[in-house]
Write an enzyme that holds these catalytic residues in place. Structure first.
Site, PDB file in Angstrom:
ATOM      1  CG  HIS A  57      -1.716  -1.201   1.419  1.00  0.00           C
ATOM      2  ND1 HIS A  57      -1.991  -1.769   2.645  1.00  0.00           N
ATOM      3  CD2 HIS A  57      -2.334  -2.011   0.505  1.00  0.00           C
ATOM      4  CE1 HIS A  57      -2.727  -2.849   2.481  1.00  0.00           C
ATOM      5  NE2 HIS A  57      -2.954  -3.011   1.194  1.00  0.00           N
ATOM      6  CE1 TYR A 123      -3.027  -0.530  10.897  1.00  0.00           C
ATOM      7  CE2 TYR A 123      -2.549   1.710  10.200  1.00  0.00           C
ATOM      8  CZ  TYR A 123      -3.295   0.555  10.096  1.00  0.00           C
ATOM      9  OH  TYR A 123      -4.335   0.500   9.201  1.00  0.00           O
TER      10      TYR A 123
END
Ligand code: T46
Length: 178
Positions: A57, A123
């Site tokens: 990504h 995250y």
């Protein structure tokens, strides 16, 4: 807490400090002052089975800031920023609960997470979830120059049918080229 540069400009690794005592440990994992350029607005916990690969990504607008809480992650990185001195550079980083380090990934740096064993990672992001800011390409695109230790990992449908490298670049630079 030790901060170190990587081969890719703006990708910063922080070695965290764990304070061990008879009860266990205490580790600071985030201070706004640690991260030049962004602050976290959303945190996520992700569990992954062994042989899962998430990515590759890339984002136009937001940073990712991540650490592994259990298991192991092989983080693959690749810089596509035209204005970066490290454009085209690829790098792997090993993250695990044992090496207690975090990585901040700026916009324009492609990233893929491979899990050689089951893992949980934490995250945060600098802008709220927006699928429109979620570009990417197939993990095995040769232009990424990332030799993953797997040929057929567990992938999401989205990652399995992702764009090729040039399609990703076109979308990433669509506004700039407009
Ligand atoms: C990112 C995100 C996802 N979701 C939902 C959407 C899906 O139903 C599910 C899994 O999302 P996704 O397949 O996008 O997760 P990953 O493949 O791990 O990718 C994510 O983590 C890596 C780091 C990336 O770089 C991506 O930007 C980010 O999408 O969680 C949410 O509800 N909120 C969110 O903020």
């Amino acid at each position: 807490m030790k901060t170190e540069e990587t081969s890719i400009e703006g990708v910063i690794v922080h070695d965290l400090v764990s304070h061990i005592d008879d009860r266990g440990s205490f580790t600071e994992i985030y201070r706004e002052t640690w991260l030049t350029g962004f602050k976290s607005v959303q945190w996520n916990i992700v569990t992954s089975k062994e042989d899962t690969l998430r990515g590759v990504h890339v984002h136009k607008d937001h940073y990712d800031y991540l650490m592994v809480l259990s298991g192991k992650m092989l983080l693959g990185l690749h810089d596509i920023r035209r204005d970066s001195p490290t454009i085209g550079t690829s790098q792997f980083l090993d993250l695990s609960a044992e090496n207690r380090r975090t990585v901040s990934i700026p916009p324009g740096v492609c990233h893929g997470f491979y899990f050689p064993q089951a893992a949980t990672h934490l995250y945060s992001v600098s802008t709220y979830f927006d699928p429109a800011d979620d570009l990417g390409c197939k993990f095995d695109c040769p232009e990424l120059n990332l030799s993953w230790p797997t040929k057929d990992p567990i992938l999401s449908d989205r990652d399995r049918t992702a764009d090729n490298y040039s399609q990703m670049l076109d979308k990433f630079y669509a506004d700039a080229n407009a």
